[in-house]
Design an enzyme around this catalytic site. Sequence first.
Site, PDB file in Angstrom:
ATOM      1  N   LYS A  51       0.200   3.434  -3.044  1.00  0.00           N
ATOM      2  CA  LYS A  51      -0.882   4.405  -3.217  1.00  0.00           C
ATOM      3  C   LYS A  51      -0.361   5.820  -3.408  1.00  0.00           C
ATOM      4  CE  LYS A  51      -4.562   1.904  -0.725  1.00  0.00           C
ATOM      5  NZ  LYS A  51      -3.933   0.583  -0.586  1.00  0.00           N
ATOM      6  N   SER A  54       0.791  -1.230   0.000  1.00  0.00           N
ATOM      7  CA  SER A  54       0.000   0.000   0.000  1.00  0.00           C
ATOM      8  C   SER A  54       0.823   1.279   0.000  1.00  0.00           C
ATOM      9  CB  SER A  54      -0.956   0.015   1.195  1.00  0.00           C
ATOM     10  OG  SER A  54      -2.005  -0.908   0.992  1.00  0.00           O
ATOM     11  N   ASN A  56      -9.561  -0.048  -0.128  1.00  0.00           N
ATOM     12  CA  ASN A  56      -8.760  -0.307  -1.319  1.00  0.00           C
ATOM     13  C   ASN A  56      -9.543  -0.134  -2.618  1.00  0.00           C
ATOM     14  OD1 ASN A  56      -5.975  -1.318  -0.424  1.00  0.00           O
ATOM     15  ND2 ASN A  56      -7.343  -2.491   0.874  1.00  0.00           N
ATOM     16  N   ASP A 107      -6.102 -12.676   1.198  1.00  0.00           N
ATOM     17  CA  ASP A 107      -4.742 -12.596   1.720  1.00  0.00           C
ATOM     18  C   ASP A 107      -4.719 -12.184   3.175  1.00  0.00           C
ATOM     19  OD1 ASP A 107      -1.801 -11.896   1.812  1.00  0.00           O
ATOM     20  OD2 ASP A 107      -2.717  -9.935   2.080  1.00  0.00           O
ATOM     21  N   TYR A 161     -10.529   3.368   5.587  1.00  0.00           N
ATOM     22  CA  TYR A 161      -9.518   2.840   4.671  1.00  0.00           C
ATOM     23  C   TYR A 161     -10.164   1.845   3.724  1.00  0.00           C
ATOM     24  CZ  TYR A 161      -4.877   1.510   3.102  1.00  0.00           C
ATOM     25  OH  TYR A 161      -3.753   1.307   2.333  1.00  0.00           O
ATOM     26  N   HIS A 208       3.229   6.055   5.204  1.00  0.00           N
ATOM     27  CA  HIS A 208       2.260   4.992   4.927  1.00  0.00           C
ATOM     28  C   HIS A 208       2.907   3.648   5.182  1.00  0.00           C
ATOM     29  CE1 HIS A 208      -1.252   3.101   3.094  1.00  0.00           C
ATOM     30  NE2 HIS A 208      -1.779   4.298   2.921  1.00  0.00           N
TER      31      HIS A 208
END
Length: 519
Positions: A63, A60, A162, A498, A160, A295
Amino acid sequence: MSPAESIKRTLESVPSKFRGPGGAVAVVKDGELAGQHVWGYANLDARIPITPTTIFPICSISKQMVCLVLTDLLQNDKDKAFEDALHKALHELLPQDLMANKDLTVERMVAMQSGLRDYWALTVLWGATPGGRFSIYQDAPKALKRLGGFHFAPGTEMSYCNSNFMTLGIAIEKATGQTLGGLLESRLFDPAGMKTAALRPDTERLPAPLVGYEGSDENGYVAYQNRIEWAGDAGIQASLEDMVAYEKHIDHSSSSAHSAYQKNSQEPHYIDGSAANYGYGLARIEADGMTVVGHGGALAGFRLHRWYVAEKRVSVVALLNSDMDSAEVAGYVLRNVAGLPAKEQQKGSLSETKVEWTGYYLDEEANLAIAVSHGGPGELLIYYAGHEDKVKITDSTKASSKGMTVSYEVGKLSIHRLREGRKLTAKSLAPPGSPNDGEEVIYTGSYRSEEIDSKFHCTGTGEMLYVAFDGYLGEGPAHLMKHIGKDVWWLACQRSLDAPAPGCHCWLLAGKKRQVRQE
């Protein structure tokens, strides 16, 4: 001791303090490499060590890099052709009833304020199996069309998700006619000198020799094989040398008022004008009067983190091939290098205080359960939406942390999740026992949610129930459920494709709160 020697000693102490298969850490100060340290093995079986050129999936952390490309495209698009094409692509990808909301904007998506539901959690409800395949161009479009309604009104909260970045990654490709990997290479990797960084969506094909491990120092480590494709949300892979080059590039860019990073790292806001702490793939925290921006990233067998303190021109990068907390590693180094205060310790007369309001509660607005239990001395553990937060007890009815305040009235919790801008009230659930006060209710059977196109199967007897989900991704494994009060059951789901599925731990089966129809 010189600053250089202090940094060297701090980095060399990391492996002993944070034991695991291996890792790589680095400090960039004043735009130059101030120190780096690598240790352990990229592959334990083959005894191949980690080096500064070992390529990791940075997950991540990707991002913020995608957002740099996005901002660069928007800033250099004088006739708004890209912006118009991007919005057209978003309309093609997302359900039209969602896109009809004028507050659902690109700015809200990169700030995690879109209100979209996270496809990562929904994969469980669509029948995904741990370690299963997920394709960007085959499965992702189907996922986006099945997101259902908003989780909250766009711009009012932060969650949060995705789905925001997966959507934007595909939309950028549609709008430009170029691959996201090619755009990253020409607009970021090459200018920054990230020589081996690349967008490699398929997590099953990590560049040799790196292997990701699950386990612990006490029980040993086992290699884990991922099989997910992701791009805009987490698909970049890079070595420590690449990340050092990135941090140098960020430090240089931060001094330019017109750079994409300078724009992206500004403090974000909610729709009401109040300050938020996440925007353009960058999280912001305040520590000792300084703003720390960065992050983390996670994939089964990997944890990564980067932090940057612009005021002190200090960056820290931590790359690990295990499930150890990389934020702890990066924070430890940053506190020593940048002079940030040590982590707060429990102190005061309340250290032994125990409150009487532990148990289960229900946030009826979000239909999520909350578990409250005692932690260490003077500490409560608040489990909500798949995450556990530690708060300090401040008196018999209050507890708090930097990210949350909690107050208790009889039968009710009032929680303010500061980092998400979310205020919620949760009502106490009756102690586990008969779900319906003696009334016999048959929960077993099959149920269907038209909204997200998912089928729910419930089997078992009494209070020992099992559930499984079917959807366009297949037939998922059975999960265990336990009754936690009234008509609410707790579903234990430790892994989706995952990682743990955020929020997938409360299922409402009975009474007026039934969320699915029985078949």
